[in-house]
Design an enzyme around this catalytic site. Structure first.
Site, PDB file in Angstrom:
ATOM      1  CE1 TYR A  13      -3.689   2.793   0.941  1.00 20.19           C
ATOM      2  CE2 TYR A  13      -1.934   3.597   2.446  1.00 20.19           C
ATOM      3  CZ  TYR A  13      -3.388   3.969   1.467  1.00 20.19           C
ATOM      4  OH  TYR A  13      -3.579   4.743   1.180  1.00 20.19           O
ATOM      5  CD  GLU A  23      -5.798   5.035  -1.273  1.00 18.30           C
ATOM      6  OE1 GLU A  23      -5.859   5.018  -0.786  1.00 18.30           O
ATOM      7  OE2 GLU A  23      -6.458   4.443  -2.612  1.00 18.30           O
TER       8      GLU A  23
END
Ligand code: ADP
Ligand code: MG
Length: 391
Positions: free
Chosen positions: A109, A197
């Site tokens: 992530y 992201e």
């Protein structure tokens, strides 16, 4: 403003982030065509909506033939896909992205967000990315790696290496990871983004790094100098109530309650919403009609609020400084004539030209409930709601 995954991937790829080859499709036939065009399968077909959590909601699928790509696309098009983030209504699918399937060894992530507390861009990362990241951030927030970037210096090689090592990168992956971090930071900074992201940033079976998903949000206040970003807007993904309000220059945010609010000033709007809640009601929206509101603008505000079928009472609360109560009052009367107002309306006016405003309301002969203070107005709105319910 949010954009689609494929748009974010294009921006990030231009900055130097490796992404899978893929193509956009607006129809099932085109999805099959895109698969053939990419060459050998398998492929992944992904619903393009402004939301994450598509994977677990059935919006991402591995397919092995162009026919399968087309059939899956067919099942997505024209319906709403509801994810954990969209709420039960979901968002409509009009585009799918078809890309090469990647052999995933590990999912990382990587997020870049504006951290208001430190007034800096904050990098948030985790070696355990993918679809469980939200659970991880709730249950074990300490396990997330965080770094802030000094805007005057930019992201430093030292920070990049520290992050890469913390994410378990080895050998050539360290340099590749640093390139990706730099590229994301540049993309964030150079497009006035508020969020970048990549989840997952995938480590492939061969040990390469590639972004399998991408999300970006932008500061709409910077659109005057980012026309290329403003052009990426997809209105189909936005709340239709907010869309129309924006077109009319009103600051409007749709909420879930039943008391529609027409207020001037963001601070007063917030205070009124609080007061409605204290009185036992729920606001249906935030709406700031702004300063110098003409009667026409007030009518537009009424139309916007009434377009929400949940609205059962309207509360108008004006503290006129730059505004004029007589204009607002004239707008309310005009709205009753033109906008088919069928719900009770509570009005509280205060400030510039208040006597004239109250006279207009009084002499209009309309069944308006008037109030003197904010607390009084909220209480009367809730009372009107209850008597409507009783009736
Ligand atoms: P969302 O975050 O909306 O659920 P993602 O793009 O992250 O959508 O896709 C969900 C999951 O599907 C990813 O975590 C990844 O495991 C898998 N996936 C996505 N794209 C690919 C791809 N090109 N190849 C293989 N797996 C993929
Ligand atoms: Mg994802």
């Amino acid at each position: 403003m949010d954009i689609h995954e494929y748009q974010a991937k294009e921006i990030l790829a231009r900055s130097g982030v490796p992404v899978p080859r893929g193509g956009l499709a607006y129809s099932p036939e085109q999805a099959a065509f895109r698969a053939r065009e990419l060459g050998e399968g398998p492929w992944v077909v992904k619903a393009q909506i402004h939301s994450g959590g598509r994977g677990e909601a059935g919006g991402v699928k591995l397919v092995h033939t162009p026919e399968e790509a087309s059939a899956y696309a067919q099942s997505l098009f024209g319906r709403n896909l509801a994810t954990r983030q969209t709420g039960p209504g979901g968002k409509p699918v009009f585009r799918v992205w078809v890309e090469e399937a990647t052999d995933i060894a590990r999912e990382i992530y990587l997020g870049f967000v504006l951290d208001r507390k430190s007034e800096r861009v904050m990098i948030v990362a985790s070696g355990h990315g993918g679809m469980e990241i939200e659970q991880l951030s709730e249950e074990d927030p300490e396990s997330l790696i965080r770094q802030t970037v000094d805007p005057a210096v930019g992201i430093t090689p030292f920070q990049c290496r520290e992050l890469a090592f913390a994410l378990g990168m080895e050998g050539e992956q360290v340099a590749a990871c640093c390139r990706i971090l730099n590229a994301c930071y540049r993309a964030f900074r150079d497009h006035d983004a508020t969020m970048v992201e990549i989840n997952p940033l995938c480590v492939t079976g061969e040990g390469r790094l590639i972004a399998l998903d991408a999300k970006m949000s932008f500061d709409s206040n910077a659109f005057f100098r980012r026309p290329e970003i403003a052009a990426l807007r997809d209105r189909s993904q936005e709340d239709p109530r907010e869309c129309t309000a924006q077109d009319n220059g009103l600051a409007y945010v749709g909420l879930d309650g039943t008391i529609g609010c027409i207020i001037n000033g963001a601070g007063l709007a917030m205070a009124t919403m609080d007061m409605i809640k204290l009185s036992g009601g729920e606001p249906a929206n935030f709406l700031d009609i702004g300063g110098g509101a003409s009667p026409e603008r007030v009518v537009t505000a009424f139309r916007t609020v009434l377009a929400d079928p949940k609205v059962q009472v309207i509360l108008v609360n004006i503290f006129a400084g730059i505004n004029r109560c007589d204009w607002v009052a004239a707008g309310i009367v005009k709205a009753f004539r033109e906008a088919n107002v069928t719900v009770p309306v509570v009005v509280r006016l205060s400030g510039t030209n208040v006597e004239e405003g109250q006279r207009i309301i009084r002499e209009s002969g309309l069944a308006l409930v008037t109030a003197d203070t904010l607390a009084d107005a909220a209480a009367k709105a809730v009372a009107a709601l209850r008597s409507e319910a009783a009736a």
